[in-house]
Write a protein that holds these residues in place. Structure first.
Motif, PDB file in Angstrom:
ATOM      1  N   LEU A  42       0.361   4.111  -3.021  1.00  0.00           N
ATOM      2  CA  LEU A  42       0.451   5.419  -2.963  1.00  0.00           C
ATOM      3  C   LEU A  42       1.195   6.226  -3.361  1.00  0.00           C
ATOM      4  N   SER A  91       1.208  -1.031  -0.190  1.00  0.00           N
ATOM      5  CA  SER A  91       0.550  -0.253  -0.184  1.00  0.00           C
ATOM      6  C   SER A  91       0.901   1.301  -0.179  1.00  0.00           C
ATOM      7  N   ARG A 147      -2.973   2.394   7.482  1.00  0.00           N
ATOM      8  CA  ARG A 147      -2.887   2.394   8.682  1.00  0.00           C
ATOM      9  C   ARG A 147      -2.911   1.477   9.289  1.00  0.00           C
ATOM     10  N   SER A 207       0.555   8.573  -7.069  1.00  0.00           N
ATOM     11  CA  SER A 207       0.144  10.097  -6.453  1.00  0.00           C
ATOM     12  C   SER A 207      -0.263  10.760  -7.428  1.00  0.00           C
ATOM     13  N   TRP A 220      -4.582   4.358   1.505  1.00  0.00           N
ATOM     14  CA  TRP A 220      -5.084   5.203   3.070  1.00  0.00           C
ATOM     15  C   TRP A 220      -4.573   3.656   4.419  1.00  0.00           C
TER      16      TRP A 220
END
Length: 205
Positions: free
Chosen positions: A19, A15, A103, A23, A99
């Motif tokens: 990301l 991930s 996390r 982007s 995201w």
């Protein structure tokens, strides 16, 4: 070992890389959403995750805020634009969930996080879907996505939990890529598919 340690490590690495690499896509989609659909660009909604802990799911917005004369939001089908449909069909609306994965709210592969309102309606067996992190994609999504019967969909989630392995995740990931590329079995009107479970199980209370 895979379930408790390796899977989470792969989620963080993959991930994180996604990301960074995607982007530019995030920026372009965000700008188009802002221009075509307005603000906020990101849609937030609470969903149950691992252990039924509530977290905030993030997606790109796909609908307008069009309302009727009384100020009530119009049905999803009337607020969903052609651009919004495109985002859903290509799964670009799901990109912000990377995201959530990074996390720790979600995993790349796992049962899709459903609405919190469904929690009282799960059977004890179906609650097993919350013994792993919810996923960006899962076994149910590559077995008909939103168009298999709800009981069968939830059973697929439990089947995944019971047979979770690196090989299983690899197969699901490959099938997901194929489904998205072919744009197969993609639901673009959520109130026609997600409302079914609530309606049917409400009758049984």
């Amino acid at each position: 070992m895979y379930r408790t340690v390796v899977k989470r490590g792969l989620d963080i690495i993959l991930s994180g890389m996604a990301l960074l690499l995607l982007s530019p896509v995030f920026v372009v989609v965000a700008l188009l959403v802002r221009i075509k659909l307005g603000s906020p660009v990101i849609f937030h909604q609470e969903r149950p995750g691992f252990g039924e802990r509530i977290f905030t799911l993030r997606k790109f917005r796909t609908m307008t805020d069009a309302r009727d004369a009384g100020g009530e939001l119009l049905p999803d089908s009337e607020r969903l634009t052609g651009f919004g449909s495109f985002l859903r069909k290509t799964s670009l609306d799901e990109l912000p969930e990377l995201w959530n994965i990074f996390r720790g709210d979600m995993s790349i592969i796992g049962p899709r996080p459903l609405l919190t309102g469904y929690l009282p309606y799960y059977t004890e067996r179906e609650r097993l879907r919350h013994t792993v992190r919810p996923g960006l994609t899962g076994l149910a999504q590559v077995s008909g996505r939103n168009f298999i019967a709800w009981d069968a969909r939830l059973e697929k989630d439990v089947e995944y939990v019971e047979h979770l392995s690196f090989l299983t995740d690899l197969k699901i990931l490959w099938k997901t890529v194929m489904v998205v590329l072919k744009e197969e079995d993609v639901a673009v009107e959520t109130d026609s598919v997600e409302g079914y479970l609530w309606d049917e199980r409400e009758k049984l209370r």
